[in-house]
Design a protein around this motif. Structure first.
Motif, PDB file in Angstrom:
ATOM      1  N   SER A  11       1.091   0.187   5.635  1.00 40.56           N
ATOM      2  CA  SER A  11       1.443   0.823   4.597  1.00 40.56           C
ATOM      3  C   SER A  11       2.980   0.674   4.297  1.00 40.56           C
ATOM      4  O   SER A  11       3.854   0.764   5.161  1.00 40.56           O
ATOM      5  CB  SER A  11       0.994   2.390   4.574  1.00 40.56           C
TER       6      SER A  11
ATOM      7  N   LEU B 100      -4.485   2.403   8.653  1.00 37.37           N
ATOM      8  CA  LEU B 100      -3.974   2.316   7.271  1.00 37.37           C
ATOM      9  C   LEU B 100      -2.281   2.760   7.547  1.00 37.37           C
ATOM     10  O   LEU B 100      -1.541   1.980   6.545  1.00 37.37           O
ATOM     11  CB  LEU B 100      -4.424   3.656   6.528  1.00 37.37           C
TER      12      LEU B 100
ATOM     13  N   TYR C 262       1.900  -1.249  -6.691  1.00 37.29           N
ATOM     14  CA  TYR C 262       1.197  -0.916  -5.448  1.00 37.29           C
ATOM     15  C   TYR C 262       0.103  -0.475  -5.460  1.00 37.29           C
ATOM     16  O   TYR C 262      -0.772  -0.118  -6.647  1.00 37.29           O
ATOM     17  CB  TYR C 262       2.044   0.312  -4.858  1.00 37.29           C
TER      18      TYR C 262
ATOM     19  N   ILE D 266       0.870  -1.133  -0.064  1.00 43.42           N
ATOM     20  CA  ILE D 266       0.019  -0.036   0.027  1.00 43.42           C
ATOM     21  C   ILE D 266       0.885   1.189   0.063  1.00 43.42           C
ATOM     22  O   ILE D 266       1.789   1.448   0.725  1.00 43.42           O
ATOM     23  CB  ILE D 266      -1.014  -0.023   1.298  1.00 43.42           C
TER      24      ILE D 266
ATOM     25  N   ALA E 169       4.287   6.668   1.993  1.00 44.91           N
ATOM     26  CA  ALA E 169       3.390   7.498   1.980  1.00 44.91           C
ATOM     27  C   ALA E 169       3.470   8.899   1.218  1.00 44.91           C
ATOM     28  O   ALA E 169       4.513   9.375   1.193  1.00 44.91           O
ATOM     29  CB  ALA E 169       2.763   7.831   3.375  1.00 44.91           C
TER      30      ALA E 169
ATOM     31  N   ALA F 199       0.002   5.093   1.058  1.00 43.07           N
ATOM     32  CA  ALA F 199      -1.102   5.822   1.678  1.00 43.07           C
ATOM     33  C   ALA F 199      -0.847   7.144   1.317  1.00 43.07           C
ATOM     34  O   ALA F 199       0.122   7.629   0.854  1.00 43.07           O
ATOM     35  CB  ALA F 199      -0.894   5.788   3.195  1.00 43.07           C
TER      36      ALA F 199
ATOM     37  N   THR G  39       3.165   9.877  10.564  1.00 42.05           N
ATOM     38  CA  THR G  39       3.748   8.998   9.566  1.00 42.05           C
ATOM     39  C   THR G  39       5.088   8.536   9.859  1.00 42.05           C
ATOM     40  O   THR G  39       5.429   7.187   9.931  1.00 42.05           O
ATOM     41  CB  THR G  39       3.732   9.630   8.234  1.00 42.05           C
TER      42      THR G  39
END
Length: 381
Positions: free
Chosen positions: A260, A256, A222, A193, A263, A195, A274
């Motif tokens: 991840s 999330l 991704y 992922i 990001a 983000a 983050t």
């Protein structure tokens, strides 16, 4: 004792709710009244007005909503005067809160405590005069603010720890959802992922999200997941993500981030969150008027960085693409450098460790609540 709290956005609602819980532990008779949100409501007390009715950003939106802003301010002043709290606790949001502080100090003689001090070290440093005059106690959540307020301006403050660090640490300790379960919950594929955290206000989302999506879709291995801000309706996001390979996750940003690989983040508290989840990031912030930002940076802005990560580390840990450097090609290039297997990824994670060490391990709301109750009890004796 009676506590009147004022916040102006979602992050303030979160931080204030934790402070209220800590105050209740220190003061079983605590009674709350506030301008705030759902998280504060869940703790208890009386919600006078929701922060969504206060949060206007930028010259034009403020001008267009000036009658509403003035009406809200008048209501707040009248409500404080009528309720007669033992203390008014302001949480960030300086444009509104410093005006309330001036009124309360001058007219009501009620103690004013500021939790999460205004970021006047970035710009509007002249506000230190208002703070010295109208704020009785200032509680800081950023370690570098001590040198600014005490060293430069001879104004004593309390560094109480960082609530974002507390919140992330607490979440990570209790979160045990597997990657498979998270993906199943949101109908995601098995791809790692990226983000997208595009801000908490409509203007920020409008300015930043389209370019973030365009850059991130260049990595087909991704999948893109967008963190919806609490104050933004899903419908607002649809105009940007309709037809795009983006999944919207609402009110679940920490989960999330925990899942991840990387990001793209609009500057603000989200950059620190983050980092504390150890997710490599690119900071993206489109200002709209590049020439104006250049002028502000040259003549008004007092700091080298816009992200909390770099400010706390006092060096560039994360790349900041702001104004004239905010371009899709730049976002794409910087994102490539921090994906798994890239050397810049490990370097950034080492920088995150420095940030975590600088923040320390104090539990901010508990520390602040203890100080507040002790100070108020001393004044009441």
């Amino acid at each position: 004792m009676k506590y009147y709290l004022i916040v102006g956005e979602a992050s303030g609602d979160l931080h204030a709710s934790h402070l209220m819980q800590a105050l209740e532990r220190q003061d079983p008779e605590a009674d709350f009244r506030f301008f705030g949100g759902e998280k504060m409501q869940a703790v208890g007390g009386t919600l006078v007005r929701h922060y969504r009715e206060l949060a206007y950003m930028g010259f034009i939106p403020v001008l267009l909503h000036l009658p509403t802003i003035l009406r809200n301010m008048r209501q707040c002043k009248d409500d404080i005067r009528g309720w007669k709290p033992d203390v008014v606790i302001l949480v960030d949001y300086p444009g509104f809160n410093l005006k309330i502080a001036k009124y309360v100090h001058a007219e009501l003689k009620i103690p004013v405590y500021y939790y999460i001090s205004p970021k006047i070290w970035a710009w509007k440093e002249y506000r230190i005069k208002n703070i010295k005059r109208d704020v009785d106690e200032l509680f800081s959540i950023l370690p570098f603010e001590v040198a600014f307020f005490e060293g430069k301006h001879r104004y004593p403050i309390h560094y109480v720890g960082n609530p974002t660090a507390d919140e992330v640490r607490s979440f990570r300790e209790g979160y045990d959802e597997s990657p498979e379960a998270f993906r199943r919950r949101y109908g995601l594929s098995d791809k790692p992922i990226i983000a997208l955290l595009a801000g908490s206000r409509q203007q920020e989302i409008k300015d930043n999200l389209p370019a973030m999506i365009e850059a991130a879709t260049s990595f087909p291995d991704y999948q893109l997941v967008l963190a919806g801000a609490p104050s933004i309706d899903d419908g607002y996001y649809r105009k940007f993500i309709e037809g795009q390979p983006v999944t919207l996750v609402h009110n679940d940003t920490y989960a999330l981030l925990a899942q991840s690989a990387a990001a793209l983040v609009t500057s603000g508290t989200a950059t620190l969150e983050t980092a504390l989840f150890d997710v490599p990031q690119v900071v993206c912030y489109e200002t709209g008027f590049h020439w104006l930002f250049k002028m502000l940076r040259r003549f008004l802005l007092k700091v080298k960085y816009i992200s909390l990560v770099n400010l706390i580390a006092d060096r560039e840990v994360v790349t900041e693409l702001v104004a004239d450097t905010f371009k899709v090609d730049n976002i794409r290039r910087e994102l490539q450098r921090i994906l798994p297997g890239q050397s810049d990824r490990d370097t950034m994670l080492q920088g995150y460790a420095e940030v975590r060490q600088a923040l320390g391990h104090l539990v901010a709301p508990d520390n602040a609540a203890t100080m507040m109750v002790d100070l108020l009890s001393g004044k009441k004796r």
